[in-house]
Design an enzyme around this catalytic site. Structure first.
Site, short mmCIF file in Angstrom:
data_model
loop_
_atom_site.label_atom_id
_atom_site.label_comp_id
_atom_site.label_asym_id
_atom_site.label_seq_id
_atom_site.Cartn_x
_atom_site.Cartn_y
_atom_site.Cartn_z
N SER A 107 47.57 41.82 50.26
CA SER A 107 47.17 40.54 50.32
C SER A 107 47.09 40.15 48.46
O SER A 107 46.70 39.33 48.27
CB SER A 107 45.16 40.90 50.39
OG SER A 107 44.83 42.13 49.87
N ASP B 197 36.15 37.56 45.27
CA ASP B 197 35.53 37.73 46.02
C ASP B 197 35.39 39.75 45.68
O ASP B 197 35.30 39.98 45.60
CB ASP B 197 35.54 37.68 48.03
CG ASP B 197 37.79 38.15 48.03
OD1 ASP B 197 37.46 39.34 47.26
OD2 ASP B 197 37.81 37.35 48.44
N HIS C 1 38.91 41.15 45.76
CA HIS C 1 40.26 39.95 44.83
C HIS C 1 39.63 38.81 43.66
O HIS C 1 38.61 38.75 44.09
CB HIS C 1 41.14 39.18 45.95
CG HIS C 1 41.25 39.49 47.43
ND1 HIS C 1 41.13 40.31 48.58
CD2 HIS C 1 42.46 40.42 48.04
CE1 HIS C 1 41.10 39.98 49.32
NE2 HIS C 1 42.24 40.56 49.18
#
Length: 346
Positions: A43, A319, A322
């Site tokens: 990610s 978050d 990230h």
């Protein structure tokens, strides 16, 4: 091992990957500038490969800064892939799943990264890095990319993180240090395979300081990093550095493989946040209203169950794990001042 389990359990929420040093200096000429970027990993590099129904990255408020709506990135805006593409002066490569929808965009390369994956199978039932490389090989076999295309390309590899959660879940008898070595060995195999497909330069990100993620700094009210977790990260990075150094020693030009020192670049931003216009370095910008929710959560009546900070541009983390676009931009600028990125060019 029991003491390490709480530390490694943080990987259960990681949709990320990944210290190292520059390996060899390579001087670029205009004729040598790469024209394509191929991306593998998780990610920290994914720009939209996961299906909309299976990831919060497709829900508000993700993508609020860029492109203005959810687009599959695990941030409010741009991620590492976008900044590496910017440095190469190419468009950010399209996600693999959109290759047939946007065929004209394949000329800039392709992004095979899927959030939550690792070099081995993880808790996320998505293509691991071996399968991601299979995707590129398949495209080459079908002449989507030629040998010349590959010669003029760079690969970005975002690695690790999620493999460790899988390791802890299986209660393997193998020790942690031994497993870290196994992850690095598979990473080395992957790098060799990407090179064998014809890619000119392969860039692999080192693990960033995971002990500084909001998930780990929360017990100290987002004030201090977890040094024990970061010590584990340094073991991973030391072994990665050794592996990449050996690979370069075994190649003719001795500059095919490069480590992006994300650990030092992250830490530099944390140590001097005001230099990068960062006011909140460990506190996440977007969080669930309680531990039962996360950024992007809604209830059965579609009522928001998260809150967002007033100014994402001043926060490093979006978050719990990230970075924001501002965070990635700060890291990108630090990598540039460290003269790390110039070695991506030929």
């Amino acid at each position: 091992m029991k003491q390490l389990f709480p530390i490694l359990s943080l990987f259960l929420i990681l949709y990320l990957s990944v210290s190292g040093q520059r390996v060899v200096q390579a001087k670029a000429s205009p004729q040598q500038r790469p024209t394509k970027l191929f991306v593998f990993g998780d990610s920290y590099a994914d720009t939209g490969n996961i299906q909309r129904a299976f990831s919060n990255s497709w829900k508000d408020p993700y993508g609020a800064t860029f492109p203005g709506k959810p687009a599959g990135r695990f941030s409010d805006g741009r991620v590492l892939t976008d900044y590496i593409a910017k440095y190469l002066k190419v468009k950010s490569p399209i996600p693999y799943r959109l290759r047939k929808v946007m065929p004209k965009q394949v000329k800039y390369g392709m992004n095979f990264a899927f959030g939550g994956t690792g070099v081995f199978n993880t808790l996320a039932p998505l293509p691991n890095m071996t399968t991601q490389i299979d995707f590129l090989q398949h495209l080459i076999q079908h002449k989507v990319y030629t040998a010349l295309d590959l010669t003029n390309s760079v690969a970005l590899v975002s690695v690790a993180g999620n493999d460790y959660v899988r390791f802890m879940q299986t209660n393997a008898s193998q020790g942690l240090a031994s497993f870290v070595a196994t992850v690095i060995n598979q990473t080395r195999t992957n790098l060799i395979r990407i090179k064998g497909l014809g890619v000119k330069k392969i860039v692999v990100g080192a693990l960033q300081p995971l002990g500084c993620l909001p998930q780990m700094t929360a017990p100290t009210s987002f004030q201090r990093c977890n040094d024990t977790t970061n010590a584990m990260v340094l073991l991973h990075n030391a072994l990665l550095n050794q592996a990449v150094t050996r690979l370069n020693q075994q190649t003719k030009d001795r500059s095919s493989f490069l480590i992006l020192n994300l650990f030092d670049s992250f830490m530099s931003v944390f140590n001097h946040p005001s230099t990068h216009n960062i006011r909140s370095k460990f506190t996440p910008c977007c969080v669930g209203v309680s531990s039962n929710y996360s950024c992007g959560s809604v209830d059965m009546n579609n009522v928001k169950k998260y809150r967002v900070c007033d100014d994402p541009k001043s926060a490093f983390f979006w978050d719990l794990v990230h970075p924001t676009q501002a965070g990635w931009h700060a890291v990108y600028n630090k990598l540039r001042t460290m003269n790390a990125l110039q070695h991506i060019l030929y």
